[in-house]
Design a protein around this motif. Structure first.
Motif, PDB file in Angstrom:
ATOM      1  N   LYS A 148       8.630  -2.005  -6.121  1.00 28.64           N
ATOM      2  CA  LYS A 148       8.745  -0.895  -7.066  1.00 28.64           C
ATOM      3  C   LYS A 148       9.848  -1.197  -8.060  1.00 28.64           C
ATOM      4  O   LYS A 148      10.589  -2.165  -7.942  1.00 28.64           O
ATOM      5  CB  LYS A 148       9.034   0.420  -6.352  1.00 28.64           C
ATOM      6  CG  LYS A 148      10.330   0.433  -5.537  1.00 28.64           C
ATOM      7  CD  LYS A 148      10.460   1.749  -4.801  1.00 28.64           C
ATOM      8  CE  LYS A 148      11.729   1.740  -3.933  1.00 28.64           C
ATOM      9  NZ  LYS A 148      11.904   3.008  -3.215  1.00 28.64           N
TER      10      LYS A 148
ATOM     11  N   TYR B 105      -2.046  -1.181   3.850  1.00 32.93           N
ATOM     12  CA  TYR B 105      -2.408   0.211   3.585  1.00 32.93           C
ATOM     13  C   TYR B 105      -3.736   0.591   4.229  1.00 32.93           C
ATOM     14  O   TYR B 105      -4.263   1.672   3.960  1.00 32.93           O
ATOM     15  CB  TYR B 105      -2.485   0.457   2.071  1.00 32.93           C
ATOM     16  CG  TYR B 105      -1.132   0.592   1.405  1.00 32.93           C
ATOM     17  CD1 TYR B 105      -0.585   1.841   1.151  1.00 32.93           C
ATOM     18  CD2 TYR B 105      -0.402  -0.540   1.040  1.00 32.93           C
ATOM     19  CE1 TYR B 105       0.657   1.969   0.551  1.00 32.93           C
ATOM     20  CE2 TYR B 105       0.840  -0.425   0.431  1.00 32.93           C
ATOM     21  CZ  TYR B 105       1.361   0.836   0.192  1.00 32.93           C
ATOM     22  OH  TYR B 105       2.589   0.969  -0.405  1.00 32.93           O
TER      23      TYR B 105
ATOM     24  N   LYS C 242      -4.928   4.169   5.149  1.00 25.95           N
ATOM     25  CA  LYS C 242      -4.072   5.093   4.403  1.00 25.95           C
ATOM     26  C   LYS C 242      -4.721   5.480   3.077  1.00 25.95           C
ATOM     27  O   LYS C 242      -5.602   4.799   2.564  1.00 25.95           O
ATOM     28  CB  LYS C 242      -2.704   4.457   4.144  1.00 25.95           C
ATOM     29  CG  LYS C 242      -1.931   4.125   5.403  1.00 25.95           C
ATOM     30  CD  LYS C 242      -0.596   3.478   5.075  1.00 25.95           C
ATOM     31  CE  LYS C 242       0.166   3.117   6.344  1.00 25.95           C
ATOM     32  NZ  LYS C 242       1.462   2.457   6.030  1.00 25.95           N
TER      33      LYS C 242
ATOM     34  N   ILE D  27       0.973  -1.428  -5.990  1.00 23.92           N
ATOM     35  CA  ILE D  27       0.855  -2.184  -4.742  1.00 23.92           C
ATOM     36  C   ILE D  27       0.447  -3.608  -5.097  1.00 23.92           C
ATOM     37  O   ILE D  27      -0.679  -3.858  -5.545  1.00 23.92           O
ATOM     38  CB  ILE D  27      -0.182  -1.541  -3.805  1.00 23.92           C
ATOM     39  CG1 ILE D  27       0.227  -0.099  -3.480  1.00 23.92           C
ATOM     40  CG2 ILE D  27      -0.335  -2.361  -2.533  1.00 23.92           C
ATOM     41  CD1 ILE D  27      -0.835   0.694  -2.737  1.00 23.92           C
TER      42      ILE D  27
ATOM     43  N   ASP E 179       3.182   8.096  -2.563  1.00 25.29           N
ATOM     44  CA  ASP E 179       4.501   8.700  -2.362  1.00 25.29           C
ATOM     45  C   ASP E 179       5.525   8.204  -3.375  1.00 25.29           C
ATOM     46  O   ASP E 179       6.237   8.993  -4.002  1.00 25.29           O
ATOM     47  CB  ASP E 179       4.992   8.424  -0.946  1.00 25.29           C
ATOM     48  CG  ASP E 179       4.106   9.076   0.107  1.00 25.29           C
ATOM     49  OD1 ASP E 179       3.645  10.207  -0.137  1.00 25.29           O
ATOM     50  OD2 ASP E 179       3.868   8.442   1.149  1.00 25.29           O
ATOM     51  N   SER E 180       5.615   6.882  -3.557  1.00 25.20           N
ATOM     52  CA  SER E 180       6.610   6.317  -4.470  1.00 25.20           C
ATOM     53  C   SER E 180       6.084   6.172  -5.892  1.00 25.20           C
ATOM     54  O   SER E 180       6.860   6.095  -6.844  1.00 25.20           O
ATOM     55  CB  SER E 180       7.073   4.944  -3.969  1.00 25.20           C
ATOM     56  OG  SER E 180       6.009   3.997  -4.075  1.00 25.20           O
TER      57      SER E 180
ATOM     58  N   ASP F  36       1.023   3.391  -4.612  1.00 26.22           N
ATOM     59  CA  ASP F  36       1.483   4.143  -3.449  1.00 26.22           C
ATOM     60  C   ASP F  36       1.609   5.616  -3.848  1.00 26.22           C
ATOM     61  O   ASP F  36       2.309   5.930  -4.821  1.00 26.22           O
ATOM     62  CB  ASP F  36       2.838   3.600  -2.984  1.00 26.22           C
ATOM     63  CG  ASP F  36       3.320   4.248  -1.704  1.00 26.22           C
ATOM     64  OD1 ASP F  36       3.568   5.476  -1.734  1.00 26.22           O
ATOM     65  OD2 ASP F  36       3.458   3.545  -0.688  1.00 26.22           O
TER      66      ASP F  36
ATOM     67  N   ILE G  63       4.792  -4.603   0.050  1.00 28.32           N
ATOM     68  CA  ILE G  63       4.357  -3.232   0.320  1.00 28.32           C
ATOM     69  C   ILE G  63       5.344  -2.204  -0.231  1.00 28.32           C
ATOM     70  O   ILE G  63       4.998  -1.069  -0.502  1.00 28.32           O
ATOM     71  CB  ILE G  63       4.165  -3.030   1.843  1.00 28.32           C
ATOM     72  CG1 ILE G  63       3.326  -1.778   2.105  1.00 28.32           C
ATOM     73  CG2 ILE G  63       5.491  -2.963   2.578  1.00 28.32           C
ATOM     74  CD1 ILE G  63       2.827  -1.676   3.526  1.00 28.32           C
ATOM     75  N   ASN G  64       6.589  -2.644  -0.439  1.00 28.98           N
ATOM     76  CA  ASN G  64       7.594  -1.720  -0.976  1.00 28.98           C
ATOM     77  C   ASN G  64       7.978  -2.048  -2.409  1.00 28.98           C
ATOM     78  O   ASN G  64       8.993  -1.597  -2.901  1.00 28.98           O
ATOM     79  CB  ASN G  64       8.861  -1.759  -0.111  1.00 28.98           C
ATOM     80  CG  ASN G  64       8.596  -1.233   1.287  1.00 28.98           C
ATOM     81  OD1 ASN G  64       7.979  -0.189   1.444  1.00 28.98           O
ATOM     82  ND2 ASN G  64       9.047  -1.971   2.299  1.00 28.98           N
TER      83      ASN G  64
ATOM     84  N   VAL H 286      -4.440   5.963  -0.946  1.00 26.58           N
ATOM     85  CA  VAL H 286      -3.722   5.410  -2.095  1.00 26.58           C
ATOM     86  C   VAL H 286      -4.300   6.026  -3.363  1.00 26.58           C
ATOM     87  O   VAL H 286      -5.318   6.719  -3.338  1.00 26.58           O
ATOM     88  CB  VAL H 286      -3.846   3.868  -2.162  1.00 26.58           C
ATOM     89  CG1 VAL H 286      -3.282   3.211  -0.924  1.00 26.58           C
ATOM     90  CG2 VAL H 286      -5.294   3.447  -2.389  1.00 26.58           C
TER      91      VAL H 286
END
Length: 408
Positions: free
Chosen positions: A405, A279, A282, A398, A393-394, A391, A402-403, A284
């Motif tokens: 969830k 990230y 970016k 973290i 967006d979602s 994150d 990275i994804n 957060v």
């Protein structure tokens, strides 16, 4: 005693309203599980489906090895304790506790033994001849518990049983119910909107929002490693501070830029959140719990920390600690998930989030020896070991992936 299982259970009312959606939960034999969430999240509906008081639209509910979707409530071998106690005012304590056994035509001697055993466990022996109107709220709650205990069910179901009690009595009854459940070893599912109750009572806590299960975990895991922004913001009192932060990495060192200030992220932080380097550059959501903020004058050098600077808005001295509300020149995180959390927990918070785009009021739980005063500009130590990152967006936490969830 028996395990309880929900398999992809949904409840949709005739008008199309979905109260519970794809609900999966396993409660082990003898375990105490708490369903918690804001009003309208579906927790009571889930409990009522288990009790047989609501029909299941889709999915399967099991008690032990038996599917109970179409089994009448009276034949499910469960006992329910309600918010209202549901005592018969014209019957004595003894008769209230014995009522369900008499309906089942249990022999008189067995009824007497069970009622007296329950009264002994619940310290109700001196009150067996009294009517409910002559009892305190806590004693009435014990009678309701006694009526459940004597049935010797496979599971206890409790729907907000302490909400009618005052704060001091709730604390006492929390301890009593927890101790009683451990002594009896009966599978228990307990519904509450009070996250303090959930965290202090449950072996595991299931957090719900808008009919969906968000996370199921032991209380400390929910607190330390919330799977998403909703769980992180809902669990904890006062609530987690949430800031907009931009991550940067240089020469293996990471920082979080919050407004004009920088929070340095130490090795322990990166070890707990290996996905953070992904990230870099970016934005957060940075979550900081009030208990991880301290007056910099009192902070120990042994604790890895960074600093934030702010102006004290309010100081609440509680004796053993001080709640300090202070303004920092950083943006409050305002994402779709933050706004939804605010709507679920505190409608008034939504407007304040949008009215102060360049400034955030944070809450710190300072030690009682702090001498900060209202209007003063102070340095605040941030324990960087316990920071949380989401994150934007979602809304997912973290951590390793990275994804990463979803519920656990």
């Amino acid at each position: 005693m028996a395990a309880v299982e929900f398999e992809q259970v949904s409840k949709v009312y005739p008008d199309g309203t979905t109260a519970v959606s794809h609900f999966d939960l396993n409660v082990e034999d003898g375990q105490f599980v708490v369903l918690v969430g804001p009003s309208g999240c579906g927790k009571t509906t889930a409990l009522r489906m288990l009790a047989g008081l609501e029909d299941v639209t889709r999915g399967v509910i099991k008690i032990g090895e038996r599917v109970v979707n179409y089994v009448p409530s009276r034949d499910r071998d469960i006992a329910m304790v309600f918010q209202s106690y549901a005592l018969y005012p014209h019957l004595s304590v003894y008769e209230n506790i014995a009522f369900g056994l008499r309906v089942k035509k249990v022999p008189k001697a067995e009824i007497d033994r069970r009622v007296k055993d329950a009264a002994r466990i619940l310290d109700l022996e001196p009150y067996l001849k009294r009517k409910p109107r002559a009892l305190s709220g806590g004693q009435r709650q014990r009678v309701a518990m006694g009526r459940a205990i004597v049935r010797q069910p496979q599971a206890f179901l409790m729907d907000e049983p302490l909400s009618n009690l005052d704060a001091k009595l709730r604390v006492q009854m929390r301890a009593e119910i927890s101790g009683l459940q451990k002594e009896l070893g009966v599978t228990t599912i307990y519904v509450t909107h009070d996250q303090v109750e959930a965290m202090t009572m449950g072996d595991r806590v299931a957090v719900m929002r808008k009919g969906r299960l968000q996370q199921v975990a032991p209380p400390q895991e929910l607190y330390d490693r919330p799977v998403n922004l909703f769980v992180g913001g809902f669990i904890g009192s006062p609530a987690m501070n949430m800031l907009e932060a931009t991550l940067a990495e240089q020469d293996g060192t990471m920082t979080a830029q919050v407004g004009s200030q920088v929070v340095e992220l130490g090795d322990e932080t990166l070890a707990a959140h290996p996905a953070l380097p992904g990230y870099a550059g970016k934005t957060v959501v940075l979550g900081i719990r009030p208990e991880d903020l301290e007056d910099a004058a009192l902070a120990s050098d042994a604790t890895p920390h960074s600093h934030l600077r702010g102006r004290v808005r309010l100081r609440e001295a509680l004796g053993s600690e001080i709640m300090v509300h202070f303004d920092v020149d950083a943006r409050q995180a305002v994402t779709e998930h933050v706004l939804e959390l605010a709507e679920d927990v505190d409608q008034a918070a939504v407007q304040s989030l949008q009215e102060r785009p360049g400034e955030t009021t944070m809450i710190g739980r300072f030690g009682a020896r702090s001498r900060v005063t209202e209007g003063e500009t102070i340095d605040v130590a941030v324990d960087t070991r316990n920071l949380h990152f989401f994150d934007p967006d979602s809304g997912s936490g973290i951590y390793d992936d990275i994804n990463e969830k979803g519920a656990t």
